[in-house]
Design an enzyme around this catalytic site. Sequence first.
Site, short mmCIF file in Angstrom:
data_model
loop_
_atom_site.label_atom_id
_atom_site.label_comp_id
_atom_site.label_asym_id
_atom_site.label_seq_id
_atom_site.Cartn_x
_atom_site.Cartn_y
_atom_site.Cartn_z
CD GLU A 50 -8.02 9.55 -4.77
OE1 GLU A 50 -8.92 10.41 -4.79
OE2 GLU A 50 -7.50 9.14 -3.73
CD GLU A 107 -11.30 14.80 2.06
OE1 GLU A 107 -11.75 14.72 0.90
OE2 GLU A 107 -11.99 14.53 3.07
CB VAL A 111 2.97 7.58 -1.71
CG1 VAL A 111 4.44 7.38 -2.05
CG2 VAL A 111 2.75 7.64 -0.21
N GLY A 117 6.17 1.76 -2.31
CA GLY A 117 6.94 0.59 -1.91
C GLY A 117 8.11 0.92 -1.01
CG ASN A 148 -6.71 2.27 -4.47
OD1 ASN A 148 -5.85 1.40 -4.65
ND2 ASN A 148 -6.41 3.53 -4.21
CE1 TYR A 155 -4.54 3.24 3.49
CE2 TYR A 155 -6.58 2.91 2.28
CZ TYR A 155 -5.45 3.66 2.53
OH TYR A 155 -5.22 4.81 1.84
#
Length: 186
Positions: A50, A107, A111, A117, A148, A155
């Site tokens: 991140e 929070e 993965v 995938g 991202n 999502y």
Amino acid sequence: KKWYACMKVKSKDKKRRRKKEKKREKIFFLMIRRPPRSTLFPYTTLFRSEKLAHEVIASEADLRRTLFGEQPSAEALIAEYAGQPAGFAIFFTSYSTFLAQPGIYLEDLFVLPEFRGRRIGKTLLAFLAGLVVERRMGRLDWSVLDWNEPAIKFYEQIGARGLADWTQFRLDGAALQRLAEKATNE
């Protein structure tokens, strides 16, 4: 309470045989469970991915205390794919005055890149959605970094929606201390 969810996951691997590609399906088990106290998933991988490693001040001891201590501040789930740690979710109870109901705030959902995938993130989210329903809560919330794009698309594909009218704020460090001092000095 130990939570367990176990499912078969088909993984399609391509192997060359006699100049032709043939799909072979392997079946692995994906297990979602609460990690034992001794387990600490490699959170530094999350922070590096991140681009936030420079903001991390938490130590491994801090994470153990706040996740697995006498009064945990959050709950954790670990996903194991073919017996290997592959991802995790950290979440806690929130509250909505709009719904007059508690909910779950996710929070962290992470993965490991080599396991992406394989429906691990989707399975973790589905498991959390099941907890929301089981606990008679109203919703599941989380944030995503605006850069991202793969996560945002993922999502949206599962039915989540971005909250365009809301801006997230944070008060920490020196600004938090200054405001707290005003409350005690006035």
